[in-house]
Design a protein around this motif. Structure first.
Motif, mmCIF file in Angstrom:
data_model
loop_
_atom_site.group_PDB
_atom_site.id
_atom_site.type_symbol
_atom_site.label_atom_id
_atom_site.label_comp_id
_atom_site.label_asym_id
_atom_site.label_seq_id
_atom_site.Cartn_x
_atom_site.Cartn_y
_atom_site.Cartn_z
ATOM 1 N N ALA A 27 6.437 -3.742 11.639
ATOM 2 C CA ALA A 27 7.736 -3.233 12.084
ATOM 3 C C ALA A 27 8.221 -3.979 13.327
ATOM 4 O O ALA A 27 9.407 -4.293 13.442
ATOM 5 N N VAL A 28 7.321 -4.269 14.262
ATOM 6 C CA VAL A 28 7.723 -4.997 15.475
ATOM 7 C C VAL A 28 8.163 -6.412 15.100
ATOM 8 O O VAL A 28 9.182 -6.908 15.593
ATOM 9 N N ILE A 29 7.444 -7.061 14.201
ATOM 10 C CA ILE A 29 7.827 -8.401 13.750
ATOM 11 C C ILE A 29 9.177 -8.354 13.033
ATOM 12 O O ILE A 29 10.033 -9.219 13.252
ATOM 13 N N ARG A 30 9.394 -7.344 12.226
ATOM 14 C CA ARG A 30 10.689 -7.195 11.543
ATOM 15 C C ARG A 30 11.820 -7.005 12.559
ATOM 16 O O ARG A 30 12.896 -7.589 12.432
ATOM 17 N N SER A 31 11.568 -6.209 13.593
ATOM 18 C CA SER A 31 12.597 -5.994 14.613
ATOM 19 C C SER A 31 12.912 -7.296 15.353
ATOM 20 O O SER A 31 14.057 -7.553 15.715
ATOM 21 N N LYS A 48 12.574 -7.789 24.906
ATOM 22 C CA LYS A 48 11.717 -6.831 25.616
ATOM 23 C C LYS A 48 10.951 -6.105 24.522
ATOM 24 O O LYS A 48 11.535 -5.360 23.739
ATOM 25 N N LEU A 49 9.645 -6.344 24.443
ATOM 26 C CA LEU A 49 8.853 -5.833 23.329
ATOM 27 C C LEU A 49 7.774 -4.852 23.775
ATOM 28 O O LEU A 49 7.158 -5.032 24.827
ATOM 29 N N PRO A 50 7.525 -3.859 22.915
ATOM 30 C CA PRO A 50 6.407 -2.961 23.186
ATOM 31 C C PRO A 50 5.099 -3.726 23.007
ATOM 32 O O PRO A 50 5.006 -4.632 22.174
ATOM 33 N N VAL A 51 4.119 -3.383 23.798
ATOM 34 C CA VAL A 51 2.819 -4.040 23.687
ATOM 35 C C VAL A 51 1.945 -3.190 22.771
ATOM 36 O O VAL A 51 1.611 -2.053 23.098
ATOM 37 N N LEU A 69 6.908 -4.587 27.581
ATOM 38 C CA LEU A 69 7.180 -3.228 28.029
ATOM 39 C C LEU A 69 5.879 -2.528 28.412
ATOM 40 O O LEU A 69 4.796 -2.955 28.030
ATOM 41 N N GLY A 70 6.016 -1.409 29.112
ATOM 42 C CA GLY A 70 4.852 -0.740 29.668
ATOM 43 C C GLY A 70 4.298 0.428 28.899
ATOM 44 O O GLY A 70 3.369 1.060 29.345
ATOM 45 N N MET A 89 -0.173 -15.634 25.886
ATOM 46 C CA MET A 89 0.675 -16.283 24.890
ATOM 47 C C MET A 89 1.839 -16.980 25.611
ATOM 48 O O MET A 89 2.355 -16.449 26.603
ATOM 49 N N PRO A 90 2.249 -18.144 25.131
ATOM 50 C CA PRO A 90 3.262 -18.922 25.857
ATOM 51 C C PRO A 90 4.640 -18.269 25.951
ATOM 52 O O PRO A 90 5.373 -18.550 26.899
ATOM 53 N N THR A 91 5.004 -17.400 25.023
ATOM 54 C CA THR A 91 6.343 -16.797 25.088
ATOM 55 C C THR A 91 6.386 -15.537 25.945
ATOM 56 O O THR A 91 7.464 -15.073 26.297
ATOM 57 N N ALA A 92 5.230 -14.970 26.292
ATOM 58 C CA ALA A 92 5.188 -13.772 27.143
ATOM 59 C C ALA A 92 5.318 -14.202 28.599
ATOM 60 O O ALA A 92 4.426 -14.823 29.163
ATOM 61 N N LEU A 93 6.464 -13.871 29.210
ATOM 62 C CA LEU A 93 6.769 -14.397 30.539
ATOM 63 C C LEU A 93 6.783 -13.367 31.659
ATOM 64 O O LEU A 93 6.951 -13.728 32.823
ATOM 65 N N GLY A 94 6.627 -12.093 31.337
ATOM 66 C CA GLY A 94 6.646 -11.102 32.408
ATOM 67 C C GLY A 94 6.510 -9.693 31.885
ATOM 68 O O GLY A 94 6.321 -9.467 30.688
ATOM 69 N N LEU A 95 6.612 -8.738 32.805
ATOM 70 C CA LEU A 95 6.416 -7.324 32.494
ATOM 71 C C LEU A 95 7.644 -6.500 32.875
ATOM 72 O O LEU A 95 8.316 -6.809 33.857
ATOM 73 N N VAL A 96 7.876 -5.452 32.111
ATOM 74 C CA VAL A 96 8.823 -4.394 32.462
ATOM 75 C C VAL A 96 8.002 -3.112 32.325
ATOM 76 O O VAL A 96 8.034 -2.431 31.312
ATOM 77 N N PRO A 97 7.195 -2.808 33.342
ATOM 78 C CA PRO A 97 6.122 -1.826 33.187
ATOM 79 C C PRO A 97 6.512 -0.355 33.137
ATOM 80 O O PRO A 97 5.817 0.440 32.551
#
Length: 120
Positions: A27-31, A48-51, A69-70, A89-97
């Motif tokens: 579902a996350v990949i589809r989104s 902004k993705l859920p972990v 996301l946090g 992973m190279p595309t993960a650049l930060g947090l929104v915790p």
């Protein structure tokens, strides 16, 4: 205008009369696929993705930059471990915790923030 668009995509479903986000990898990949198809170009689009548990597969689904996301305030230790893995992973650049840092289970906000910063 070259404005950044921060897109927080979710696939949501009705469950017992409530809307719930589907956090399965599929579902996350589809989104992500849906979000990447919005507009004419994605040059200024960030996700902004859920972990979730398997972020390797999820983050490989797109080349767009991602902020992690946090979570929903569940088990904080598990969230820190997931963040640490995903940030490799190279595309993960930060947090929104969010709540993970604002309301840590042990009440030590400074300690939670320090730990999150150390992951970056």
């Amino acid at each position: 205008r070259k404005l950044i668009a921060m897109v927080e995509p979710f696939i949501s479903r009705w469950n017992n009369g409530k809307i719930c986000n589907d956090l399965s990898p599929e579902a996350v990949i589809r989104s992500i696929a849906i979000a990447c198809a919005l507009g004419r170009r994605t040059a200024y689009t960030w996700l902004k993705l859920p972990v979730i548990e398997d972020m390797t597969e999820v983050l490989a689904a797109s080349t767009l930059p991602v902020l992690l996301l946090g979570g929903d305030g569940g088990e904080p230790e598990q969230m820190f471990v997931r963040w640490e893995r995903a940030l490799k992973m190279p595309t993960a650049l930060g947090l929104v915790p969010g709540r993970t840092l604002l309301y840590p289970a042990d009440g030590d906000v400074a300690g939670a923030v320090d730990r999150a910063v150390s992951l970056l």
